[in-house]
Every structure is written in C-alpha cells, then in structure tokens.
Design an enzyme around this catalytic site. Structure first.
Site, PDB file in Angstrom:
ATOM      1  N   LYS A   1      -9.348  -7.817  -6.555  1.00 34.44           N
ATOM      2  CA  LYS A   1      -9.170  -8.470  -7.892  1.00 34.44           C
ATOM      3  C   LYS A   1      -9.823  -9.799  -7.847  1.00 34.44           C
ATOM      4  O   LYS A   1     -10.250 -10.489  -6.750  1.00 34.44           O
ATOM      5  CB  LYS A   1      -7.420  -8.527  -8.154  1.00 34.44           C
ATOM      6  CG  LYS A   1      -6.901  -7.245  -8.205  1.00 34.44           C
ATOM      7  CD  LYS A   1      -5.671  -7.454  -9.278  1.00 34.44           C
ATOM      8  CE  LYS A   1      -5.188  -6.061  -9.708  1.00 34.44           C
ATOM      9  NZ  LYS A   1      -3.656  -5.925  -9.990  1.00 34.44           N
TER      10      LYS A   1
ATOM     11  N   ARG B   1      -1.496  -0.899  -3.591  1.00 30.41           N
ATOM     12  CA  ARG B   1      -2.297  -0.151  -4.240  1.00 30.41           C
ATOM     13  C   ARG B   1      -3.741  -0.673  -3.943  1.00 30.41           C
ATOM     14  O   ARG B   1      -4.046  -1.918  -4.327  1.00 30.41           O
ATOM     15  CB  ARG B   1      -1.871  -0.226  -5.978  1.00 30.41           C
ATOM     16  CG  ARG B   1      -2.864   0.506  -6.769  1.00 30.41           C
ATOM     17  CD  ARG B   1      -2.470   0.300  -8.158  1.00 30.41           C
ATOM     18  NE  ARG B   1      -3.423   0.940  -9.175  1.00 30.41           N
ATOM     19  CZ  ARG B   1      -4.595   0.515  -9.567  1.00 30.41           C
ATOM     20  NH1 ARG B   1      -5.097  -0.329  -9.103  1.00 30.41           N
ATOM     21  NH2 ARG B   1      -5.287   1.329 -10.335  1.00 30.41           N
TER      22      ARG B   1
END
Ligand code: 9MG
Length: 276
Positions: free
Chosen positions: A221, A255
């Site tokens: 991210k 995840r």
C-alpha cells in the site's frame, strides 16, 4: 479454540493465516478476463497456494484510490471463471466484491468467503449471504474509492473505525450471520492518511472482538511507499514487515500479494510462539 467458519472450511485462528491476493483486472493480467488472462490468473492463484496461502481473495474491480467502477457484467466475467477454475484447489476462496448480486453468484460458484470493502452497505448485501455458511469480511472505508483519499478527517480514528465495525457487526448479526462467520478489518489506506494508518496499526489489538477474526491488509500500500520511497512492486520487504507487525499486534489474517515472503516472516513469529 478460536476458529472462523468459512463455508465447508473451519479455519483455526490459533496461528496467523495468509490471504493471497488474486486481482483479475486488466492491469494485473494481460487481456484480463479472456482465455489468456484466465489461464494467467489461475496459474498465479495456484502459485500462491504452493507458496503457502491459506485463503485466496479474488477480485475483478480495482479498489485503489481513484479507481473507477466496472459494470457488474464485466466484474462477473472476470471473477466467476476464476472461482470455477479453482474449484477443489484445497483452500477457501474469497470473492472481493461490493455487489450483492455477484456475492450470491460467487457463493454458488464456490466462494467460501465474501470480502466487501464497503462493509456490506449496499442494500441487500448481508441478506445475499445470510442463509449460507460463508464467512464475510466487513471492512471500514471512509467514502468511496474514487474520492476516499481527498483529505480524510477523523477526531479519533481508532474510536471511529472501531465504532463503525461494531455497528456493522451488529447489523450482520441482526441479519442472521453468526459471529464465527465474521471477519473485521480497519481498512488500511481506505480514506486514511499515513498518520491514520500508523495509528490503526499501532492500536490494532483494540479491534479484536470475541468470536470474530481480525484481518489486516497493508501489502504494497501507498503508506509503505510513503515510508520507504519505493514503488508498489518494490514494497515486498516493507509489506512483510508490516504483516509481521500486524500479527504481533493482534491480526488473525493478513491479506498479501507476496505470500512466500510473508510466510517466511510469519514462520519466525510462529517459532517464537511455540517456545516454552
Ligand atoms: C480488496 N482489498 C484491498 N485492500 C484491502 C484490505 O486492506 N482489506 C480487505 N478486506 N480488502 C482489501
């Protein structure tokens, strides 16, 4: 013993679980959705299982900041053949969608979990899975992907995200979804600044709730880009470090895109847990 009911699977939460990401979008696989794209997606999914993924999360619509929506037909065309092609692969399959209609079709095609970044806010979302045995992942997002990173603001990010997740969990239970089927997720990067994300990671344990699993998605991210100065494909080490911190701070499921790196990082963590 803590466990997550996930369709025909009953996942123990005594050790951290790795959810591998399979994005079936044109920027992930050439010609996403046609035969070549399908074969590539299936090969990628199988390689993630071989690397140690405990769950696969299959998505046909990008949820990146600024991403625009695809039609339901297009999303269906991308996701369903991958679910069908992975039938019997041995690990539970999660579908990443915000559309109640597709949730239902995905479960019929073999999905054991539904991951909705909008927290099942679409009318009929909880109802579409209530009378099944699949797990659901309720994630917090402020706003929607197209605009969520435009100056997100909170008074107290940990309290507000926690209150939201409690309210959505209560709504899920009201709809008939048992706690053992529920996963909650603070939604790193979804309407959050770097400071918000770091606050959530630091206080992750605050989101643990009896009877439910806690998921954290930090992999590749932009917060890791902001910290390291690296582009998405160069964030493997930072992602493994973030997954490890998430587990140390209470996450049951991480995840991730880079399953092998995460598996090795978590092997070190697991080894410490089994010390007398
Ligand atoms: C689809 N997707 C992208 N990032 C995610 C995250 O952090 N959590 C969940 N549950 N889904 C995500």
């Amino acid at each position: 013993m803590a466990f997550l009911l996930c369709g025909r699977f009953r996942l123990s939460l005594t050790h951290p679980l790795i959810m591998g990401v399979v994005n079936v979008t044109p920027d992930s696989f050439s010609d996403g959705g046609n035969y070549l794209g399908l074969e590539q997606a299936l090969a990628h999914a199988r390689s993630l299982i071989a690397e140690g993924a405990d769950i696969l999360d299959i998505g046909g619509e990008s949820t990146r900041p600024g991403a625009s929506a695809v039609t339901m037909d297009e999303e269906r065309r991308r996701v369903l053949p991958v679910l069908e092609g992975l039938a019997g692969c041995g690990v539970p399959l999660s579908v990443d969608t915000q559309r109640p209609g597709l949730m239902r079709e995905a479960v019929a095609a073999g999905a054991s979990m539904v991951n909705d970044v909008s927290g099942f806010r679409s009318p009929g979302a909880f109802e579409s899975v209530a009378d099944t045995d699949v797990a659901i992942c309720i994630m917090h997002m402020l706003g929607e992907p197209r605009t969520m990173q435009q100056a997100p603001r909170y008074q107290d990010v940990v309290k507000e995200v926690g209150d939201y997740l409690d309210a959505r969990m209560a709504a899920a239970e009201q709809a008939g979804i048992a706690r053992e089927r529920i996963v909650i997720d603070p939604g790193f990067g979804f309407g959050k600044t770097l400071e918000h994300n770091l606050g959530l990671l630091r206080e992750l344990r605050h989101f643990r709730r009896a009877g439910t699993a806690l998921l954290a998605g930090l992999s590749r991210k932009s917060m890791l880009g902001a910290i390291t100065g690296r582009g998405p494909s160069e964030r493997v080490h930072a992602s493994a470090a973030a997954a490890l911190i998430a587990v140390q701070n209470g996450a049951h499921i991480v995840r991730v895109h880079d399953v092998a790196a995460t598996r090795d990082a978590l092997a070190v963590w697991n080894a410490l847990q089994s010390q007398p």
